[in-house]
Design an enzyme around this catalytic site. Structure first.
Site, short mmCIF file in Angstrom:
data_model
loop_
_atom_site.label_atom_id
_atom_site.label_comp_id
_atom_site.label_asym_id
_atom_site.label_seq_id
_atom_site.Cartn_x
_atom_site.Cartn_y
_atom_site.Cartn_z
NE ARG A 13 -3.56 1.78 3.04
CZ ARG A 13 -3.62 2.76 3.71
NH1 ARG A 13 -2.27 3.08 4.46
NH2 ARG A 13 -4.67 3.80 4.12
CB SER A 67 -12.08 -1.70 0.62
OG SER A 67 -10.75 -2.13 1.01
CE LYS A 107 -9.93 3.80 3.96
NZ LYS A 107 -10.35 2.75 3.07
#
Length: 223
Positions: free
Chosen positions: A50, A119, A148
């Site tokens: 990521r 997601s 997040k």
């Protein structure tokens, strides 16, 4: 010989710990590769890369080094957000957020049999993602997370169990968000096949030791 589908691969690989390697500005390619090497342990079959806040060129260069390292270690590699980079470095698949490319568009870019994860924020989103062909579904944040902070508010393992009930039985469910050692039994009881971890590994003094503890705890939760 019949080709193995992305979903079949996901079912075989997504079991237990799913480390996410979060690369930001200032994290070198060498440091990232050393971090990935920490997860070449029994009980871990894949990693996700990521990269937020770095250039496309830097993402590609880091991904190329990580892909070669992962292949040498026998780990599958999933690239977050970017089907083009996943295809360019011959990764094993891509993980898409709700605002990323549609699955069908990503599939046109990727090699046959590549895995596509999605997601989701609600049981309905999870079901729709599976119906649209996602090979696995990630749901969360199950618990509050600093990684997040803008994630949709969730209701913990009880909501995770509702997501599992909404999915076809052949679609793996990955729990993500605020997952720690003491929370693994609840995640397992809710029906997740795997759990994704960022901060608990990134912030650990010894990432390999932290990963081993998570793998052991997950196995204990399934006894």
């Amino acid at each position: 010989m019949t080709a193995v589908s992305g979903r079949e691969k996901a079912r075989a690989i997504l079991t237990g710990l799913y480390p996410i390697v979060d690369v930001g500005p200032g994290m070198s390619e060498r440091g990232t590769i050393l971090f990935v090497r920490a997860f070449a342990i029994p009980g871990v079959k894949l990693v996700q890369l990521r990269c937020k806040g770095i250039s496309d060129r830097a993402f590609y260069e880091v991904a190329g080094g990580v892909a070669a390292t992962a292949r040498g270690l026998g780990l599958a590699l999933i690239i977050n957000d970017r089907p083009d980079i996943a295809a360019a470095v011959q990764a094993d698949g891509v993980h898409l957020g709700t605002d990323d490319l549609p699955r069908a568009a990503a599939r046109r870019v990727l090699a046959p049999g590549s895995m596509i994860g999605r997601s989701t924020d609600t049981p309905e989103e999870a079901r729709l993602a599976a119906d649209a062909g996602a090979d696995y579904v990630a749901w969360g944040a199950v618990f509050p997370t600093t990684t997040k902070p803008d994630a949709a508010p969730q209701e913990g393992p009880a909501a995770l169990a509702r997501v599992r009930a909404a999915l076809p039985s052949d679609v793996p469910l990955v729990a993500i968000g605020g997952i720690t050692l003491d929370r693994l039994p609840d995640i397992a009881d809710a029906g997740a096949q795997a759990f994704a971890v960022i901060g608990a590994l990134r912030d650990a003094p010894d990432p390999e030791s932290a990963a081993r503890k998570l793998v052991t705890a997950w196995k204990s939760a399934h006894r």
